[in-house]
Motif scaffolding. Structure first.
Motif, short mmCIF file in Angstrom:
data_model
loop_
_atom_site.label_atom_id
_atom_site.label_comp_id
_atom_site.label_asym_id
_atom_site.label_seq_id
_atom_site.Cartn_x
_atom_site.Cartn_y
_atom_site.Cartn_z
N ARG A 179 -36.35 13.34 50.52
CA ARG A 179 -35.17 14.13 50.85
C ARG A 179 -34.00 13.56 50.05
O ARG A 179 -33.72 12.36 50.11
CB ARG A 179 -34.87 14.08 52.34
N GLY A 180 -33.32 14.42 49.32
CA GLY A 180 -32.19 13.94 48.54
C GLY A 180 -31.79 14.94 47.48
O GLY A 180 -32.31 16.06 47.44
N PRO A 181 -30.82 14.58 46.64
CA PRO A 181 -30.22 13.25 46.53
C PRO A 181 -29.10 13.05 47.54
O PRO A 181 -28.51 14.00 48.05
CB PRO A 181 -29.67 13.25 45.11
N LEU A 182 -28.77 11.78 47.80
CA LEU A 182 -27.76 11.38 48.76
C LEU A 182 -26.88 10.29 48.13
O LEU A 182 -27.26 9.69 47.13
CB LEU A 182 -28.41 10.85 50.04
N GLY A 183 -25.76 10.03 48.75
CA GLY A 183 -24.91 8.94 48.28
C GLY A 183 -23.76 9.39 47.40
O GLY A 183 -23.83 10.43 46.73
N ALA A 184 -22.70 8.60 47.40
CA ALA A 184 -21.48 8.93 46.64
C ALA A 184 -21.17 7.90 45.56
O ALA A 184 -20.15 8.04 44.88
CB ALA A 184 -20.30 9.05 47.59
N ALA A 185 -22.01 6.87 45.39
CA ALA A 185 -21.73 5.84 44.37
C ALA A 185 -22.41 6.23 43.06
O ALA A 185 -23.27 5.53 42.54
CB ALA A 185 -22.21 4.48 44.85
N PHE A 186 -22.00 7.38 42.52
CA PHE A 186 -22.64 7.89 41.31
C PHE A 186 -21.65 7.89 40.14
O PHE A 186 -20.44 7.74 40.32
CB PHE A 186 -23.21 9.29 41.53
N LEU A 187 -22.19 8.08 38.95
CA LEU A 187 -21.37 8.09 37.74
C LEU A 187 -20.54 9.36 37.68
O LEU A 187 -21.06 10.47 37.82
CB LEU A 187 -22.26 7.99 36.51
N ARG A 188 -19.24 9.19 37.48
CA ARG A 188 -18.32 10.31 37.34
C ARG A 188 -17.72 10.29 35.95
O ARG A 188 -17.70 9.25 35.29
CB ARG A 188 -17.21 10.21 38.39
N PRO A 189 -17.17 11.42 35.50
CA PRO A 189 -16.47 11.42 34.21
C PRO A 189 -15.28 10.47 34.27
O PRO A 189 -14.66 10.28 35.31
CB PRO A 189 -16.00 12.88 34.05
N GLY A 190 -14.96 9.89 33.15
CA GLY A 190 -13.82 8.98 33.10
C GLY A 190 -13.76 8.26 31.78
O GLY A 190 -14.71 8.29 30.98
N ALA A 191 -12.64 7.59 31.56
CA ALA A 191 -12.46 6.87 30.30
C ALA A 191 -12.15 5.40 30.51
O ALA A 191 -12.29 4.60 29.59
CB ALA A 191 -11.33 7.52 29.50
N GLY A 192 -11.72 5.01 31.70
CA GLY A 192 -11.37 3.63 31.95
C GLY A 192 -12.59 2.74 32.07
O GLY A 192 -13.73 3.21 32.14
N PRO A 193 -12.39 1.42 32.10
CA PRO A 193 -13.52 0.48 32.21
C PRO A 193 -14.37 0.74 33.44
O PRO A 193 -13.86 1.12 34.51
CB PRO A 193 -12.81 -0.88 32.30
N LEU A 194 -15.66 0.54 33.28
CA LEU A 194 -16.63 0.72 34.36
C LEU A 194 -17.19 -0.65 34.73
O LEU A 194 -17.80 -1.33 33.90
CB LEU A 194 -17.75 1.65 33.89
N ILE A 195 -16.98 -1.06 35.98
CA ILE A 195 -17.39 -2.38 36.46
C ILE A 195 -18.51 -2.17 37.47
O ILE A 195 -18.31 -1.54 38.51
CB ILE A 195 -16.22 -3.13 37.14
N LEU A 196 -19.71 -2.69 37.18
CA LEU A 196 -20.89 -2.46 38.01
C LEU A 196 -21.39 -3.79 38.57
O LEU A 196 -21.58 -4.74 37.83
CB LEU A 196 -21.99 -1.79 37.19
N ILE A 197 -21.60 -3.83 39.88
CA ILE A 197 -22.05 -5.05 40.55
C ILE A 197 -23.24 -4.72 41.43
O ILE A 197 -23.18 -3.80 42.26
CB ILE A 197 -20.93 -5.69 41.41
#
Length: 379
Positions: A179-197
């Motif tokens: 069942r899915g997809p679920l969750g809101a921590a996904f890649l969005r459009p943007g130009a600023g730095p992307l910090i992933l932990i």
């Protein structure tokens, strides 16, 4: 006062509901579905932006966002959320499984039908005869991606109802429902730095986001740090190499116990770059890690999207208990073997994730730019 109604505007569509109604319930009452999953304020799927008006955020506010399953109406309000693929139910079959580390397995599911999802979202997977668990599908560690499959990184917990059956009762050929997809921590459009932990198997969703960002947003600075407790748990070296080869500013692993010369000592929070308002932070893993990173991001006004892994309390179904009793005796010997290492996979198309206690030690500054989530918390 009896009969008083509030007007809730959701992505431009308006409904009316009584004060004290949660935003999710108010939307459903007007036949508008606000994306949600757990309804307990843990999964972050229902985080929405408050555009105007006010709500009782029930302690869930981050900048201009609240959790719609917890926040309630106090007057007229307008909210918005990012459009996401529809939640579907799809059948699948286990096609392969390998040991990535002594207590982490890769389980590959062949999907019976296409399933559109955004990089970083997760799935609820119910192996036949077992309760459902949440997992974040990830690309192949060599950078390949097949939209007809879901690759899961599963931590094998001692005594785990589901994870303890991986490679034993759950083997290639085993059926599953997704069942899915679920969750809101996904890649969005943007130009600023992307910090992933990422922490533990929380690497899976941040790896999915990182790969998609390098292929689809190559002009963005990308910094990724993932943490494991022991050196032998570090299973993602080829993925980290792929990111560096494809222009990531930094991509490395930390190890708490005996890191040796190959990994950085300590925890991911020891190496967080200095954050700013132009940064987008995505963090996945145990609740302690997620909350520590979220606090740092909120304090400086950075955008943050979180995928906290929480323990599941769902138990075996009646059918599962019957199957377990029929099997009887000692559990089958595990068939898990080390993942075969071959040539680097083709990149493939873009797709259309725990125990961890962070420290309070200060973060290091990010270098100057050079051009650029047991299952998951369950048993």
């Amino acid at each position: 006062m009896s009969g008083v109604k509030c007007r809730l505007t959701i992505n431009g569509r308006s409904v009316e509901a009584a004060p004290g109604t949660t935003l999710v319930d108010a939307g459903l009452g007007g036949r508008i579905l606000v994306p949600h999953d757990c309804l307990t304020g843990q999964c972050e799927t229902c985080r929405v932006r408050v555009l105007s008006g006010s709500v009782d955020d029930r302690g869930t506010r981050i900048a201009d966002t609240v959790l719609a399953c917890q926040a309630t109406l106090t007057g007229d309000v307008a909210i918005a959320y990012d459009e996401v693929p529809p939640v579907l139910r799809v059948g699948a079959t286990v096609s392969a499984m390998h040991a990535l580390a002594p207590d982490i397995a890769e389980v590959v599911l062949a999907l019976n039908a296409p399933l559109e999802m955004l990089p970083g979202q997760y799935l609820n997977v119910r192996f036949a005869g077992f309760p459902g668990r949440d997992y974040s599908p990830a690309p192949d560690l060599d950078g390949g991606y097949d939209p007809g499959e879901a690759r899961l990184h599963v931590r094998l917990l001692p005594g785990g109802i589901v994870s303890g059956a991986i490679g034993r009762a759950i083997r290639p050929g085993h059926k599953a429902q997704i069942r899915g997809p679920l969750g809101a921590a996904f890649l969005r459009p943007g130009a600023g730095p992307l910090i992933l932990i990422g922490g533990g198997t929380g690497f899976a969703p941040v790896w999915s986001v990182a790969r998609a960002a390098r292929l689809g947003q190559p002009g963005r600075d990308l910094f990724l740090v993932t943490g494991m407790r022991r050196r032998e748990e570090v299973y993602m070296e080829s993925a980290l190499d792929w990111l560096v080869d494809h222009g990531a500013l930094e991509a490395f692993a930390t190890v708490e116990e005996d890191p040796g010369n190959r990994f950085r000592p300590g925890r991911p929070t020891h190496y967080l770059p200095s954050l700013g308002v132009d940064d987008t932070v995505i963090v996945a893993g145990a609740a302690g890690l997620v909350e520590a990173v979220r606090r740092k991001a909120v304090a400086v006004g950075a955008r943050v999207h979180a995928d906290p892994f929480v323990a599941s309390r769902e138990t075996l179904s009646m059918v599962g208990r019957l199957m377990q009793s029929l099997r009887g005796g000692a559990p089958a010997e595990s068939i898990l073997s080390p993942r075969p290492r071959g040539a680097v996979a083709e990149t493939g198309p873009l797709p259309g994730g725990r125990r961890y206690e962070p420290s309070a030690e200060p973060a290091e500054r990010r270098p100057a730019a050079t051009g650029r989530r047991a299952g998951e918390g369950g048993s």
